[in-house]
Design a protein around this motif. Structure first.
Motif, short mmCIF file in Angstrom:
data_model
loop_
_atom_site.label_atom_id
_atom_site.label_comp_id
_atom_site.label_asym_id
_atom_site.label_seq_id
_atom_site.Cartn_x
_atom_site.Cartn_y
_atom_site.Cartn_z
N LEU B 76 8.63 -1.10 4.02
CA LEU B 76 7.85 0.13 3.85
C LEU B 76 8.47 1.29 4.62
O LEU B 76 8.45 2.44 4.17
CB LEU B 76 6.41 -0.08 4.34
CG LEU B 76 5.51 -0.94 3.46
CD1 LEU B 76 4.16 -1.15 4.14
CD2 LEU B 76 5.32 -0.31 2.09
N ASP B 77 9.05 0.98 5.78
CA ASP B 77 9.65 2.03 6.62
C ASP B 77 10.82 2.73 5.93
O ASP B 77 11.20 3.83 6.34
CB ASP B 77 10.15 1.42 7.94
CG ASP B 77 9.00 1.20 8.89
OD1 ASP B 77 7.89 1.64 8.54
OD2 ASP B 77 9.21 0.60 9.95
N SER B 78 11.42 2.08 4.95
CA SER B 78 12.58 2.71 4.30
C SER B 78 12.16 3.72 3.24
O SER B 78 12.99 4.47 2.73
CB SER B 78 13.50 1.64 3.69
OG SER B 78 12.79 0.91 2.72
N ILE B 79 10.86 3.77 2.92
CA ILE B 79 10.39 4.77 1.94
C ILE B 79 10.11 6.07 2.70
O ILE B 79 9.26 6.12 3.58
CB ILE B 79 9.11 4.28 1.22
CG1 ILE B 79 9.41 3.00 0.44
CG2 ILE B 79 8.57 5.36 0.28
CD1 ILE B 79 8.20 2.35 -0.19
N ASP B 80 10.86 7.10 2.37
CA ASP B 80 10.68 8.37 3.08
C ASP B 80 10.26 9.52 2.17
O ASP B 80 10.27 10.69 2.58
CB ASP B 80 11.93 8.74 3.89
CG ASP B 80 13.21 8.58 3.11
OD1 ASP B 80 13.12 8.42 1.88
OD2 ASP B 80 14.29 8.61 3.72
N LEU B 81 9.89 9.20 0.95
CA LEU B 81 9.35 10.22 0.04
C LEU B 81 8.30 9.56 -0.86
O LEU B 81 8.58 8.53 -1.49
CB LEU B 81 10.48 10.82 -0.83
CG LEU B 81 10.08 11.93 -1.80
CD1 LEU B 81 9.60 13.17 -1.06
CD2 LEU B 81 11.28 12.32 -2.69
N VAL B 82 7.11 10.13 -0.88
CA VAL B 82 6.04 9.61 -1.75
C VAL B 82 5.51 10.77 -2.59
O VAL B 82 5.05 11.78 -2.05
CB VAL B 82 4.88 8.98 -0.94
CG1 VAL B 82 3.77 8.50 -1.86
CG2 VAL B 82 5.39 7.83 -0.07
N LEU B 83 5.61 10.62 -3.90
CA LEU B 83 5.14 11.67 -4.80
C LEU B 83 4.05 11.10 -5.70
O LEU B 83 4.21 10.02 -6.27
CB LEU B 83 6.30 12.18 -5.68
CG LEU B 83 7.53 12.70 -4.95
CD1 LEU B 83 8.59 13.16 -5.95
CD2 LEU B 83 7.16 13.85 -4.02
N GLY B 111 0.50 2.12 4.37
CA GLY B 111 1.21 1.93 5.64
C GLY B 111 2.58 2.56 5.66
O GLY B 111 3.45 2.17 6.43
N ILE B 112 2.79 3.54 4.78
CA ILE B 112 4.06 4.28 4.78
C ILE B 112 3.83 5.53 5.64
O ILE B 112 3.24 6.51 5.18
CB ILE B 112 4.48 4.68 3.34
CG1 ILE B 112 4.58 3.44 2.45
CG2 ILE B 112 5.77 5.47 3.33
CD1 ILE B 112 4.73 3.73 0.97
#
Lengths: 234, 347
Positions: B76-83, B111-112
Motif C-alpha cells: 500500500l505504501d508504494s501507491i502515491d496517487l489516488v484518483l 490505509g494509503i
C-alpha cells in the motif's frame, strides 16, 4: 501563467462570469480562443449539486472552441473538472501541467470558482471567479512544483449535499468543527484562510503576484486539514 | 531506474458488482412505458445490479480497489496517487459527498496514507481521463503507483424517472438503462515503451446540454435528463473518424487489437457503434458487448466489462485492449494497453 482575470461574483452566476473573464484573459494573453486545447475547472459547489457533465464543458461550449464534428485534421479541445476541497486550484494547475504538453494546442484555461447550490443553502462565503491562460512556455510566471501534505488530514471534516425533508429542498452540511487557519503573508510566502473557497484562495494569491521578482510559495489549507503548496518562479 | 526512460503500464484492474440483480422487465415492462415500448428489445438490457441497503458509491469503490490492489501484489505504501472518478459519490441515504475529495476518504479507508488524492469529474469518461493524468504522472516520475477508482451508485435515478411519470418525461426514459457497480485500475512504472497509449481527447461541447445529472429539486436523490437520440447521434457521426485518427495517433493497427470495449450505454448502441467501426477500419477481432446483465454503470463500465471477460477466461497476458470512452459533455477518448502479466491467474 500568461494572463489572468478574477472577480467577485454573486450567488450563482459563475458560468457567465467565467466566460466573460476567459474572453478577457485570452485577449490579454495575445492568443485566440481556438488556440486553447484544454479547459480544467476546479471547485466544489455547483448549482443543484450538478454531477454531469463537467462544468468545464459548459465553459467550453460558451466560448465556442472547436465546437465542430471531428474531421481528419480538425483541432481539438478537451474539458474536465477536478476537485479536492479548497485545494482544487492547485490540483487543476497540476492536471494542466500533466496533460498540456502532450496535446496539439499548447494553451489551457484554468477556471476556478463555486456557485451557491440552492437558495436554501446558508452561504456566507465570498465567491470569486478566476480564469487564467496557461501555456507550456512563455513570459509569464512559472509554476515550478505543487507539493501536498496529508499529515493534518481529518477524514471526519466533510461536506455533503442532502435533502432537507422539513423544507423539501437541497442544502449542504459541514461535519466537524475544524479550527480555521488565518491568512499568513510573508515576503515569498502566502497562505489564505482555511475557510475560504477555491476562488478566493486563487484571487488573493494573484493580488500578491505584482511586485514579486523571485519566487512565491502559495499554500492552501483545506478545512479537512489537507494542504497543497504551489511554488512559482518570476 | 537510473537514466533509462520511464513509462507507465497497467498493473492490475478489478471490478465489483453488488449481489442484488434486478430484471429490466420488473420495473420497465411495456405496460408501464409510453407507446408500450418494449424496453428490453429497444436496449438489449436484461438486468442490472443494485446496492444493498448499507452500500453507497464509497463502499462499492472500496471493494473494487481492494481487488485491484490484491491483484497488483504491491505494498500500500508504494501507491502515491489516488484518483476517484465517480459521477455519483452518493451514500445509502442518497446524500452527495462534496468535500474533501472522495479519493482522500477512499485512500484513508484503504490505509494509503502518503498518496496525493483528488477527484476527476468528466461524466462517464472520468476514469479514462483520470488514467491519462495518472499515466502522465508516472511517466514524469512524479508518481510511482496510481490507484484510479470509481464506485457508482446511480440506480436511484431509475426510481426518480418512474416517480416523475415517464409518459410526461420522455427525457427520463434513458435513466432506466443504468446499474450500480465499481471499478479500479492500478498503473505503475515500466521501462518498456508503448504499453499504454491514449488517443487525442475530444470534448464536443456543442452537445453539452444533452445529458444533465443533478439533485432533484423537490425530492431526495438524483435525477438525470437525457436527449438520448441526439446524444447517441453526436457520438455515432464522429466515431469512425475518431477511431481512424486514434489509430494514427497511437500508432496502433486496428486488426491487431485483441479486445475492444466501448462505453455500453446499451448493448444495442454498442452493436451499432461496432458496425460503424467495422465500416471505417475493418473487422473487429473481439468486440466485448456483455453488459446485458450489468447495464450502464457510468464511469465504471469498462472495468466491469473487463472483469466479466476475466471471469469468462477471455484475457491473456500481453494481449492488447482498446477502451473507447464516451461521456456527457460530450467527451470522447480512448486508451490502448497491454494486459498485465499473470492476468489469467487472477481470482
Amino acid at each position: 501563467m500568461l494572463s489572468w482575470e478574477s472577480t467577485k461574483i454573486g450567488y450563482n452566476n459563475l458560468l457567465k462570469s467565467t466566460i466573460k473573464l476567459a474572453k478577457k484573459a485570452i485577449h490579454n494573453a495575445k492568443i485566440k480562443p481556438e488556440d486553447i486545447g484544454l479547459i480544467v475547472h476546479g471547485g466544489v459547489y455547483r448549482e443543484h449539486f450538478r454531477t454531469e457533465p463537467a462544468f468545464a464543458t459548459h465553459i467550453h461550449g460558451g466560448l465556442n472552441i472547436h465546437c465542430t464534428n471531428i474531421s481528419f485534421d480538425s483541432p481539438t479541445c478537451f474539458s474536465f473538472d477536478v476537485t479536492d476541497g479548497s485545494c482544487s486550484p492547485h490540483i487543476a494547475l497540476q492536471s494542466i501541467a500533466d496533460l498540456l504538453p502532450s496535446l496539439r494546442n499548447k494553451f489551457a484555461l484554468l477556471c476556478i470558482g463555486d456557485d451557491r447550490p440552492t437558495k436554501h443553502c446558508d452561504w456566507d462565503y465570498e465567491s470569486y471567479c478566476v480564469v487564467a491562460v496557461i501555456g507550456v512556455s512563455g513570459e509569464g510566471i512559472k509554476l515550478v512544483s505543487v507539493d501536498y501534505d496529508n499529515s493534518n488530514f481529518n477524514p471526519n471534516f466533510t461536506t455533503i449535499g442532502y435533502f432537507d425533508e422539513d423544507i423539501k429542498a437541497n442544502k449542504f452540511l459541514q461535519a466537524g468543527n475544524s479550527k480555521y487557519l488565518q491568512q499568513e503573508s510573508k515576503n515569498n510566502y502566502f497562505s489564505g484562510n482555511s475557510n475560504w473557497l477555491s476562488g478566493k484562495h486563487m484571487h488573493e494569491f494573484l493580488q500578491k503576484v505584482d511586485g514579486q521578482n523571485d519566487t512565491l510559495e502559495h499554500c492552501i489549507v483545506d478545512r479537512s486539514g489537507k494542504s497543497t503548496t504551489a511554488k512559482w518562479e518570476f | 531506474m537510473g537514466s533509462t526512460k520511464r513509462y507507465a503500464e497497467m498493473v492490475s484492474f478489478g471490478a465489483y458488482l453488488p449481489e442484488k440483480k434486478v430484471t429490466t422487465n420488473s420495473f420497465a415492462s411495456p405496460s408501464e412505458l409510453p407507446r408500450s415500448l418494449d424496453f428490453v428489445r429497444l436496449t438489449g438490457i436484461l438486468a442490472h445490479h443494485e446496492v444493498s441497503e448499507e452500500q453507497g458509491s464509497f463502499e462499492l469503490a472500496i471493494e473494487a480497489a481492494k481487488k485491484a490492489i490484491s491483484r497488483a501484489q504491491i505494498e500500500l505504501d508504494s501507491i502515491d496517487l489516488v484518483l476517484n472518478a465517480s459521477v455519483s459519490k452518493m451514500n445509502h441515504e442518497l446524500s452527495q459527498h462534496l468535500s474533501p475529495s472522495y479519493a482522500s476518504l477512499i485512500a484513508e479507508n484503504l490505509g494509503i496514507n502518503n498518496a496525493q488524492s483528488f477527484d476527476v469529474s468528466n461524466a462517464c469518461a472520468g476514469m479514462v481521463t483520470a488514467l491519462m493524468i495518472a499515466e502522465s504522472r508516472i511517466k514524469s516520475g512524479q508518481a510511482n503507483y496510481a490507484l484510479i477508482v470509481s464506485g457508482e451508485h446511480i440506480t436511484p435515478i431509475i426510481d426518480e424517472a418512474k416517480r416523475r411519470n415517464l409518459y410526461l418525461n420522455p427525457r427520463a426514459i434513458p435513466s432506466l438503462t443504468v446499474g450500480d457497480g465499481a471499478a479500479a485500475y492500478i498503473l505503475g512504472p515500466t521501462e518498456q515503451e508503448g504499453r499504454i497509449k491514449f488517443s487525442e481527447p475530444f470534448t464536443l461541447a456543442q452537445h453539452n446540454l444533452l445529458c444533465i445529472g443533478q439533485a432533484c429539486k423537490n425530492h431526495r436523490g438524483p435525477r438525470m435528463r437525457t436527449k438520448a437520440r441526439e446524444l447517441q447521434n453526436s457520438v455515432m457521426i464522429n466515431l469512425g473518424t475518431f477511431l481512424q485518427r486514434s489509430m494514427n495517433k497511437m500508432g496502433v493497427k486496428w486488426e491487431q487489437i485483441d479486445h475492444t470495449y466501448a462505453h455500453p450505454t446499451t448493448p444495442k448502441a454498442v452493436k451499432k457503434g461496432g458496425k460503424i467501426a467495422t465500416e471505417a477500419l475493418g473487422e473487429i477481432k473481439f468486440l466485448h458487448n456483455e453488459s446485458v446483465e450489468t447495464a450502464n454503470t457510468a464511469s465504471t463500465t469498462h472495468g466491469v466489462l473487463l472483469e466479466i471477460s476475466l471471469e469468462n477466461k477471455y484475457l491473456t497476458a500481453d494481449e492488447t485492449v482498446l477502451l473507447i470512452s464516451f461521456g456527457s459533455g460530450v467527451a470522447i477518448v480512448a486508451i490502448h494497453f497491454n494486459l498485465p502479466e499473470g492476468v489469467e491467474n487472477w481470482s
